[in-house]
Motif scaffolding. Structure first.
Motif, PDB file in Angstrom:
ATOM      1  N   THR A 122      36.436  40.606  35.382  1.00 19.65           N
ATOM      2  CA  THR A 122      36.544  40.539  33.934  1.00 19.65           C
ATOM      3  C   THR A 122      35.561  39.513  33.393  1.00 19.65           C
ATOM      4  N   LYS A 123      34.875  39.868  32.312  1.00 17.63           N
ATOM      5  CA  LYS A 123      33.982  38.928  31.644  1.00 17.63           C
ATOM      6  C   LYS A 123      34.768  38.192  30.566  1.00 17.63           C
ATOM      7  N   VAL A 124      34.859  36.878  30.704  1.00 15.98           N
ATOM      8  CA  VAL A 124      35.607  36.035  29.762  1.00 15.98           C
ATOM      9  C   VAL A 124      34.632  35.091  29.082  1.00 15.98           C
ATOM     10  N   SER A 125      34.658  35.069  27.755  1.00 17.76           N
ATOM     11  CA  SER A 125      33.863  34.096  27.004  1.00 17.76           C
ATOM     12  C   SER A 125      34.797  33.141  26.280  1.00 17.76           C
ATOM     13  N   VAL A 126      34.476  31.860  26.400  1.00 11.93           N
ATOM     14  CA  VAL A 126      35.242  30.812  25.733  1.00 11.93           C
ATOM     15  C   VAL A 126      34.408  30.305  24.564  1.00 11.93           C
ATOM     16  N   ILE A 127      34.933  30.467  23.352  1.00 13.58           N
ATOM     17  CA  ILE A 127      34.202  30.078  22.147  1.00 13.58           C
ATOM     18  C   ILE A 127      34.669  28.692  21.724  1.00 13.58           C
ATOM     19  N   ALA A 137      39.687  30.323  33.882  1.00 10.11           N
ATOM     20  CA  ALA A 137      39.196  31.696  33.956  1.00 10.11           C
ATOM     21  C   ALA A 137      38.299  31.908  35.175  1.00 10.11           C
ATOM     22  N   GLU A 138      37.460  30.931  35.482  1.00 10.08           N
ATOM     23  CA  GLU A 138      36.565  31.056  36.638  1.00 10.08           C
ATOM     24  C   GLU A 138      37.352  31.046  37.943  1.00 10.08           C
ATOM     25  N   LYS A 139      38.376  30.222  38.027  1.00  9.00           N
ATOM     26  CA  LYS A 139      39.199  30.183  39.233  1.00  9.00           C
ATOM     27  C   LYS A 139      39.921  31.507  39.459  1.00  9.00           C
ATOM     28  N   GLY A 140      40.139  32.246  38.379  1.00 11.40           N
ATOM     29  CA  GLY A 140      40.778  33.549  38.497  1.00 11.40           C
ATOM     30  C   GLY A 140      39.826  34.649  38.927  1.00 11.40           C
ATOM     31  N   GLY A 141      38.599  34.288  39.234  1.00 10.47           N
ATOM     32  CA  GLY A 141      37.636  35.262  39.715  1.00 10.47           C
ATOM     33  C   GLY A 141      36.895  36.002  38.627  1.00 10.47           C
ATOM     34  N   ASN A 142      36.897  35.455  37.420  1.00 14.18           N
ATOM     35  CA  ASN A 142      36.233  36.101  36.291  1.00 14.18           C
ATOM     36  C   ASN A 142      34.813  35.560  36.096  1.00 14.18           C
ATOM     37  N   SER A 151      31.876  24.837  38.033  1.00 17.40           N
ATOM     38  CA  SER A 151      31.268  25.792  38.943  1.00 17.40           C
ATOM     39  C   SER A 151      29.993  26.369  38.329  1.00 17.40           C
ATOM     40  N   PRO A 152      28.992  26.650  39.147  1.00 20.47           N
ATOM     41  CA  PRO A 152      27.793  27.326  38.643  1.00 20.47           C
ATOM     42  C   PRO A 152      28.100  28.696  38.037  1.00 20.47           C
ATOM     43  N   ALA A 153      29.279  29.257  38.364  1.00 20.17           N
ATOM     44  CA  ALA A 153      29.667  30.559  37.814  1.00 20.17           C
ATOM     45  C   ALA A 153      30.028  30.475  36.331  1.00 20.17           C
ATOM     46  N   ILE A 154      30.230  29.256  35.798  1.00 15.55           N
ATOM     47  CA  ILE A 154      30.482  29.077  34.366  1.00 15.55           C
ATOM     48  C   ILE A 154      29.135  28.873  33.686  1.00 15.55           C
ATOM     49  N   THR A 176      44.553  38.088  33.823  1.00 15.50           N
ATOM     50  CA  THR A 176      43.206  37.499  33.774  1.00 15.50           C
ATOM     51  C   THR A 176      43.244  35.981  33.856  1.00 15.50           C
ATOM     52  N   LEU A 177      44.218  35.365  33.189  1.00 18.57           N
ATOM     53  CA  LEU A 177      44.240  33.901  33.074  1.00 18.57           C
ATOM     54  C   LEU A 177      45.239  33.226  34.008  1.00 18.57           C
ATOM     55  N   GLY A 178      46.167  33.995  34.557  1.00 20.29           N
ATOM     56  CA  GLY A 178      47.217  33.388  35.362  1.00 20.29           C
ATOM     57  C   GLY A 178      46.738  32.912  36.720  1.00 20.29           C
ATOM     58  N   LEU A 179      47.193  31.723  37.109  1.00 14.80           N
ATOM     59  CA  LEU A 179      46.916  31.130  38.417  1.00 14.80           C
ATOM     60  C   LEU A 179      48.218  30.539  38.953  1.00 14.80           C
TER      61      LEU A 179
END
Length: 333
Positions: free
Chosen positions: A2-7, A20-25, A56-59, A164-167
């Motif tokens: 899932t693509k998640v954008s935080v505004i 969101a990144e820890k959830g694999g998004n 993370s570099p993924a963010i 998507t957001l649950g951990l």
């Protein structure tokens, strides 16, 4: 994926990007300042608002709204008083199928509208949701255990967002009570200023406990008028958030109240801060809602008089303590 954008790349927005990144998004973190986005990318941290936390570099940080809008989920974390402006700028790039998740807490100062109402006015075709609860950004970013309310009118949308957001350490609980999920978070900011004043003025723990309890009564009265369910207000986004924010100097609203209780001047306090204390702006909007619906909210009124009416802290406290004695089931402090 899932693509998640935080505004909004403040402390809370950054913490949610980490969740969101820890959830694999795939995550984008939007800030309106290009230099801020460049610094986050270069340093792999948000040293301006959440120092000491590695990203993370993924963010991927960006200042391009069009790029941020290319997402499956949008988390709106701009300060409440800037939500309308930010969402208006974002709207031309929105896909109507993308859920908009409000993560700011407050009531729009000029209109008296809840954030869900602002969202519906600006982006009427998008599914909307509310994320609210007893969550300090730094603890969330560190992976410490926490829970929140996630409200969406459509259960399918809510279930997808929870997934998507649950951990394991960040547990969203679904409800369809969108109104109830917002009221506690808005009012508690004002009540936290009151509790900070009690702490800064050394009025004692008994007084703070009384303020929390009677403040909860104000939340329940407003919620009833606006159509919220009591069980939502007594849950994470209501009572849970109230207890956290009214009990810790880590709360921006509590610490602002503590400074007022110690005799500091509001304008000087605000000048020294880089972050927003939402209760300062929500107080007057809540008082207008109380007048509109003929609800007694004496604590919120007292805070507003201190913030916006030029009333001294000592005078506001005396006025509260001079109120007539009441049956606990009835209105009033």
């Amino acid at each position: 994926m899932t693509k998640v954008s935080v505004i909004g790349a403040g402390a809370w927005g950054t913490a949610l990007a980490i969740v969101a990144e820890k959830g694999g998004n795939e995550v984008r973190l939007w800030t309106r300042q290009p230099a801020h986005a460049e610094a986050i990318t270069r340093e792999r941290s948000n040293s301006k608002y959440l120092p000491g936390i590695s990203l993370s570099p993924a963010i991927r940080a960006t200042s391009d709204l069009a790029e941020a809008a290319e997402a499956d989920v949008l988390l709106l974390v701009a300060p409440a008083q800037h939500v309308r402006t930010t969402l208006t700028a974002l709207h031309p790039y929105l896909d109507r199928r993308v859920p908009l998740v409000m993560c700011a807490k407050g009531v729009e100062q000029g209109s008296g509208r809840l954030m869900s109402e602002v969202m519906t006015e600006v982006a009427p075709n998008n599914p909307i949701a509310i994320l609210s609860g007893p969550n300090f950004a730094r603890e969330i970013a560190m992976g410490l255990p926490a829970a929140a309310t996630l409200a969406a009118a459509e259960r399918e949308v809510g279930a997808a967002l929870v997934s998507t957001l649950g951990l394991p350490a960040f547990r969203p609980y679904y409800t369809d009570d969108i109104i109830g999920a917002q009221i506690g978070g808005a009012v508690k900011n004002v009540l936290a200023i009151a509790c900070g004043i009690v702490s800064g003025g050394k009025l004692g723990e008994n007084a703070r406990a009384a303020l929390i309890t009677r403040g909860m009564a104000e939340i329940l009265r407003l919620g009833e008028k606006l159509g919220a369910r009591a069980e939502t207000l007594m849950g994470l986004s209501g009572l849970g958030d109230l207890v956290l924010t009214c009990s810790s100097p880590a709360s921006r609203n509590f610490s602002l109240g503590a400074a007022l209780g110690q005799g500091d001047i509001l304008g000087e306090i605000l000048q020294q801060r880089s972050t927003v204390s939402e209760g300062v702006y929500t107080a007057s909007a809540l008082c207008r809602l109380a007048d509109k619906f003929n609800i007694e909210m004496p604590i919120c009124v007292a805070v507003n008089e201190i913030l916006n009416g030029g009333v001294a802290v000592s005078s506001a406290v005396e006025e509260l303590l001079a109120r007539p004695f009441r049956d606990e089931r009835l209105a009033g402090f």
